[in-house]
Design a protein around this motif. Sequence first.
Motif, mmCIF file in Angstrom:
data_model
loop_
_atom_site.group_PDB
_atom_site.id
_atom_site.type_symbol
_atom_site.label_atom_id
_atom_site.label_comp_id
_atom_site.label_asym_id
_atom_site.label_seq_id
_atom_site.Cartn_x
_atom_site.Cartn_y
_atom_site.Cartn_z
ATOM 1 N N TRP A 150 1.706 2.314 -2.306
ATOM 2 C CA TRP A 150 0.545 1.455 -2.061
ATOM 3 C C TRP A 150 -0.094 1.023 -3.380
ATOM 4 O O TRP A 150 -0.455 -0.149 -3.555
ATOM 5 C CB TRP A 150 -0.463 2.206 -1.199
ATOM 6 C CG TRP A 150 -1.730 1.432 -0.961
ATOM 7 C CD1 TRP A 150 -1.911 0.399 -0.080
ATOM 8 C CD2 TRP A 150 -2.992 1.634 -1.605
ATOM 9 N NE1 TRP A 150 -3.209 -0.061 -0.144
ATOM 10 C CE2 TRP A 150 -3.898 0.674 -1.076
ATOM 11 C CE3 TRP A 150 -3.445 2.530 -2.577
ATOM 12 C CZ2 TRP A 150 -5.220 0.597 -1.493
ATOM 13 C CZ3 TRP A 150 -4.769 2.444 -2.995
ATOM 14 C CH2 TRP A 150 -5.644 1.495 -2.447
ATOM 15 N N SER A 153 2.032 -1.606 -5.023
ATOM 16 C CA SER A 153 1.936 -2.900 -4.335
ATOM 17 C C SER A 153 0.678 -3.659 -4.742
ATOM 18 O O SER A 153 0.616 -4.881 -4.633
ATOM 19 C CB SER A 153 1.955 -2.697 -2.818
ATOM 20 O OG SER A 153 0.752 -2.094 -2.368
ATOM 21 N N ARG A 154 -0.324 -2.921 -5.224
ATOM 22 C CA ARG A 154 -1.580 -3.543 -5.660
ATOM 23 C C ARG A 154 -1.648 -3.689 -7.172
ATOM 24 O O ARG A 154 -2.705 -4.001 -7.733
ATOM 25 C CB ARG A 154 -2.773 -2.712 -5.161
ATOM 26 C CG ARG A 154 -2.883 -2.650 -3.636
ATOM 27 C CD ARG A 154 -3.988 -1.714 -3.198
ATOM 28 N NE ARG A 154 -5.302 -2.146 -3.674
ATOM 29 C CZ ARG A 154 -6.073 -3.030 -3.053
ATOM 30 N NH1 ARG A 154 -5.650 -3.584 -1.912
ATOM 31 N NH2 ARG A 154 -7.248 -3.367 -3.523
ATOM 32 N N LYS A 156 -1.383 -1.306 -9.292
ATOM 33 C CA LYS A 156 -2.067 -0.157 -9.886
ATOM 34 C C LYS A 156 -1.088 1.005 -10.003
ATOM 35 O O LYS A 156 0.104 0.834 -9.835
ATOM 36 C CB LYS A 156 -3.284 0.223 -9.049
ATOM 37 C CG LYS A 156 -4.325 -0.890 -8.967
ATOM 38 C CD LYS A 156 -5.504 -0.472 -8.105
ATOM 39 C CE LYS A 156 -6.537 -1.591 -8.043
ATOM 40 N NZ LYS A 156 -7.719 -1.218 -7.205
#
Length: 220
Positions: A150, A153-154, A156
């Motif tokens: 996650w 995907s951002r 980060k």
Amino acid sequence: MSHDTSTHHHHDEHAGHGEHDMASTQMAVSATLHCLTGCAIGEIVGLMIGTALGLSTLSTIGIAVGLAFLFGYTLSTMPLLRAGAAVGTALSIVLAADTLSILTMEVVDNVVMALIPGAMEAGLVNPVFWVSMPIALAVAFFAALPVNKWLLSRGKGHALTHEFHGAAAQRPWVPDLATPVLVTAIAAFMVGGLVVSVADELGGSSEGSHAVGEVVPGKV
């Protein structure tokens, strides 16, 4: 003809999307394994210190968690320093990239250890500890994997470290080969700990059975 071209583009986009997902998953696995290595070292060293000093379970867990963060951050900082980052820059990147992943691992790892009967009270010469620790780390790995995916995907998490490597591509950089070596060493250490603890228990059982069967001189 246009239909064939459209279909071809659709397949290309689908293949590109699949390749991107696979690359993202592979990067997430690599990032999670990287964090797990630091956590495992910190957990084992912390528990060894707590056991050697005879500390309470809570104090031992506190030391283990603190060392897990320390080793996790250190293992992530070293490749950035080799890539040419300043110490302050490397630390800021690592704190942003690894904190949530390590925190997830530590929470899950300690919850699993608490749920396994006798795991928290088991000493380093107890097979329960050496069986429980790999189980807890494995569960922690799979709990942190979606977190890292996650974050990636951002843009980060470990994506931040990869961005730095990309920006510093023109600088001499030595690839980070420490993780697979450390994983192998940790696995070997745990197997060795299990073997030693089992041998110690078998030795203690053997001595106990001999003591029961001994005849005290002068008594029938």
